[in-house]
Enzyme design. Structure first.
Site, PDB file in Angstrom:
ATOM      1  N   SER A 142       0.712  -0.973   0.312  1.00  0.00           N
ATOM      2  CA  SER A 142       0.187   0.024  -0.671  1.00  0.00           C
ATOM      3  C   SER A 142       0.918   1.417  -0.159  1.00  0.00           C
ATOM      4  O   SER A 142       2.577   0.945   0.163  1.00  0.00           O
ATOM      5  CB  SER A 142      -0.611  -0.289   1.156  1.00  0.00           C
ATOM      6  N   TYR A 155      -2.062  -0.427  11.257  1.00  0.00           N
ATOM      7  CA  TYR A 155      -1.579  -1.103   9.323  1.00  0.00           C
ATOM      8  C   TYR A 155      -0.702  -0.761   8.589  1.00  0.00           C
ATOM      9  O   TYR A 155       0.316  -1.576   7.942  1.00  0.00           O
ATOM     10  CB  TYR A 155      -2.666  -0.679   8.843  1.00  0.00           C
TER      11      TYR A 155
HETATM   12  N1  LIG Z   1      -8.592  -0.459  -2.040  1.00  0.00           N
HETATM   13  C1  LIG Z   1      -7.511   0.122  -1.606  1.00  0.00           C
HETATM   14  O1  LIG Z   1      -7.504   1.759  -1.577  1.00  0.00           O
HETATM   15  C2  LIG Z   1      -6.159  -0.009  -0.768  1.00  0.00           C
HETATM   16  C3  LIG Z   1      -5.197   1.109  -0.665  1.00  0.00           C
HETATM   17  C4  LIG Z   1      -4.295  -0.068  -0.124  1.00  0.00           C
HETATM   18  C5  LIG Z   1      -3.539  -1.223  -0.314  1.00  0.00           C
HETATM   19  N2  LIG Z   1      -5.370  -1.667  -0.609  1.00  0.00           N
HETATM   20  C6  LIG Z   1      -4.869  -3.796  -0.085  1.00  0.00           C
HETATM   21  O2  LIG Z   1      -5.478  -3.935  -1.048  1.00  0.00           O
HETATM   22  C7  LIG Z   1      -5.586  -5.498  -0.700  1.00  0.00           C
HETATM   23  C8  LIG Z   1      -7.034  -5.915  -1.031  1.00  0.00           C
HETATM   24  O3  LIG Z   1      -7.521  -5.450  -0.055  1.00  0.00           O
HETATM   25  P1  LIG Z   1      -9.662  -4.639  -1.603  1.00  0.00           P
HETATM   26  O4  LIG Z   1      -9.289  -2.879  -0.968  1.00  0.00           O
HETATM   27  O5  LIG Z   1      -9.575  -5.150  -1.979  1.00  0.00           O
HETATM   28  O6  LIG Z   1     -10.288  -5.204   0.081  1.00  0.00           O
HETATM   29  P2  LIG Z   1     -11.804  -6.282   0.759  1.00  0.00           P
HETATM   30  O7  LIG Z   1     -12.314  -5.557  -0.611  1.00  0.00           O
HETATM   31  O8  LIG Z   1     -11.821  -5.490   1.735  1.00  0.00           O
HETATM   32  O9  LIG Z   1     -10.612  -7.310   0.685  1.00  0.00           O
HETATM   33  C9  LIG Z   1      -9.947  -7.626   1.320  1.00  0.00           C
HETATM   34  C10 LIG Z   1      -9.930  -9.291   1.320  1.00  0.00           C
HETATM   35  O10 LIG Z   1      -9.205  -9.491   1.978  1.00  0.00           O
HETATM   36  C11 LIG Z   1      -9.993 -10.689   2.074  1.00  0.00           C
HETATM   37  N3  LIG Z   1      -9.456 -10.188   4.264  1.00  0.00           N
HETATM   38  C12 LIG Z   1      -9.370  -9.500   4.546  1.00  0.00           C
HETATM   39  N4  LIG Z   1      -9.446 -10.724   6.501  1.00  0.00           N
HETATM   40  C13 LIG Z   1      -8.739 -11.617   6.348  1.00  0.00           C
HETATM   41  C14 LIG Z   1      -8.504 -12.428   7.000  1.00  0.00           C
HETATM   42  N5  LIG Z   1      -8.679 -12.592   8.088  1.00  0.00           N
HETATM   43  N6  LIG Z   1      -8.054 -14.271   6.617  1.00  0.00           N
HETATM   44  C15 LIG Z   1      -8.561 -14.863   4.592  1.00  0.00           C
HETATM   45  N7  LIG Z   1      -8.813 -13.458   4.147  1.00  0.00           N
HETATM   46  C16 LIG Z   1      -9.103 -12.046   4.662  1.00  0.00           C
HETATM   47  C17 LIG Z   1     -11.323 -10.630   2.233  1.00  0.00           C
HETATM   48  O11 LIG Z   1     -12.092 -11.515   2.430  1.00  0.00           O
HETATM   49  P3  LIG Z   1     -13.321 -12.005   3.143  1.00  0.00           P
HETATM   50  O12 LIG Z   1     -13.222 -11.239   4.106  1.00  0.00           O
HETATM   51  O13 LIG Z   1     -13.866 -13.052   3.057  1.00  0.00           O
HETATM   52  O14 LIG Z   1     -12.142 -13.155   4.651  1.00  0.00           O
HETATM   53  C18 LIG Z   1     -11.537  -9.534   1.152  1.00  0.00           C
HETATM   54  O15 LIG Z   1     -10.964 -10.941   0.454  1.00  0.00           O
HETATM   55  C19 LIG Z   1      -5.110  -5.434   1.467  1.00  0.00           C
HETATM   56  O16 LIG Z   1      -4.148  -6.077   1.078  1.00  0.00           O
HETATM   57  C20 LIG Z   1      -5.128  -4.372   1.372  1.00  0.00           C
HETATM   58  O17 LIG Z   1      -4.223  -4.155   2.404  1.00  0.00           O
HETATM   59  C21 LIG Z   1      -6.410  -1.550  -0.769  1.00  0.00           C
END
Ligand SMILES: NC(=O)c1ccc[n+]([C@@H]2O[C@H](COP(=O)([O-])OP(=O)(O)OC[C@H]3O[C@@H](n4cnc5c(N)ncnc54)[C@H](OP(=O)(O)O)[C@@H]3O)[C@@H](O)[C@H]2O)c1
Length: 264
Positions: A142, A155
């Site tokens: 991130s 985080y």
């Molecule tokens: N969106 C942004 O702006 C942004 C920015 C920087 C970095 N990121 C990174 O991108 C990645 C994906 O996030 P996203 O933005 O797509 O968010 P999201 O839509 O909330 O997806 C998060 C995913 O992680 C899984 N997850 C969460 N906690 C978990 C656990 N304890 N065990 C197993 N799976 C878990 C969730 O699945 P379940 O709930 O089904 O377990 C979901 O599939 C993350 O690493 C996040 O830090 C996102």
């Protein structure tokens, strides 16, 4: 022919957001997929959308808080597909709480999900990638892995830790034909802020700044280009990415800009 045709690709966090978008795009491009997250019903929904035949898809639900069975999970993939070409360490949980109000248990949980799980799953696939003399490890960090921000202490610490580990890992394993890409998304329109942990449970709100952010689909396409280009690190998002450059080249100016975003 697509670069990803017939590649065996394990995606964590595949039930939503960036992971789901990666799964759908990779399925279009001929990838064979292993989808992981906690919610099996959501994994089934994504699997149905991919339209892949059973032969080319596997669901491996588990909680990133406990990757003690990582070796067995990797072995089950090998059992079905005979190899593993790409691991996408993507599943994660963000934070919206001050350090002072975050218990040490939550700090450890953030570290477990966002850092140790990535390390453990990577170690589980490493022997197979070494044996194949090829493999690609993708690490979704991130911009919070580049600088700290309000309400993100645990985080941001976990995301920073990924860079130290995987920059070293890349150097050590390139002799074995293994490539490592670190992806630093800025703001991407997903559920990340809704699911972020606070001192009173899940945040449950979409950050206004995420409403008009880059789509998960566009983010996924850029990540796939980064894999094909053999990039070592990429930034993905909108104008918020400028902050990474400003911090690097003009740290005092950065200090002034970042304080303008104080939630207090
Ligand atoms: N969106 C942004 O702006 C942004 C920015 C920087 C970095 N990121 C990174 O991108 C990645 C994906 O996030 P996203 O933005 O797509 O968010 P999201 O839509 O909330 O997806 C998060 C995913 O992680 C899984 N997850 C969460 N906690 C978990 C656990 N304890 N065990 C197993 N799976 C878990 C969730 O699945 P379940 O709930 O089904 O377990 C979901 O599939 C993350 O690493 C996040 O830090 C996102």
């Amino acid at each position: 022919m697509s670069f990803f045709k017939d590649k065996v690709i394990w995606i964590t966090g595949a039930s939503s957001g960036i992971g789901e978008a990666l799964a759908l795009e990779l399925a279009k491009q001929g990838g064979r997929l292993i989808l992981s997250a906690r919610r099996e019903d959501e994994l089934k929904r994504v699997a149905a959308l991919t339209k892949l035949p059973d032969l080319d898809i596997m669901l491996l639900p588990f909680d990133l808080k406990d990757t003690s069975k990582a070796t067995a999970l990797a072995a089950s993939i090998l059992n079905k597909f005979g190899r593993i070409d790409i691991l996408v360490n993507n599943g994660g949980m963000s934070q919206r709480a001050e350090a002072e109000k975050t218990t040490i248990d939550i700090d450890r949980e953030l570290m477990e999900i966002n850092y140790f799980a990535y390390v453990n799953l990577t170690k589980a696939v490493l022997p197979y990638m070494k044996r194949q003399k090829s493999g690609h490890v993708i690490v979704i960090s991130s911009i919070a892995g580049k600088f700290g921000f309000y309400l993100r202490s645990g985080y941001s610490a976990a995301k920073h830790a990924l860079h130290g580990f995987f920059d070293s890992f890349r150097l050590e394993t390139e002799k074995d034909g293994i490539k490592t890409l670190i992806v630093c998304p800025g703001k991407i329109k997903t559920n990340i802020s809704l699911n972020a942990v606070t001192d009173k449970g899940a945040h449950g709100k979409m950050d206004p700044s995420h409403e008009n952010a880059m789509s998960a689909e566009e983010c996924a396409r850029i990540i796939l280009k980064g894999i094909q280009n053999n990039d070592e690190e990429i930034l993905v998002g909108g104008k918020e990415l400028l902050a990474v450059k400003i911090k690097r080249f003009f740290p005092k100016w950065f200090g002034r800009i970042i304080r303008k975003q104080s939630p207090f």
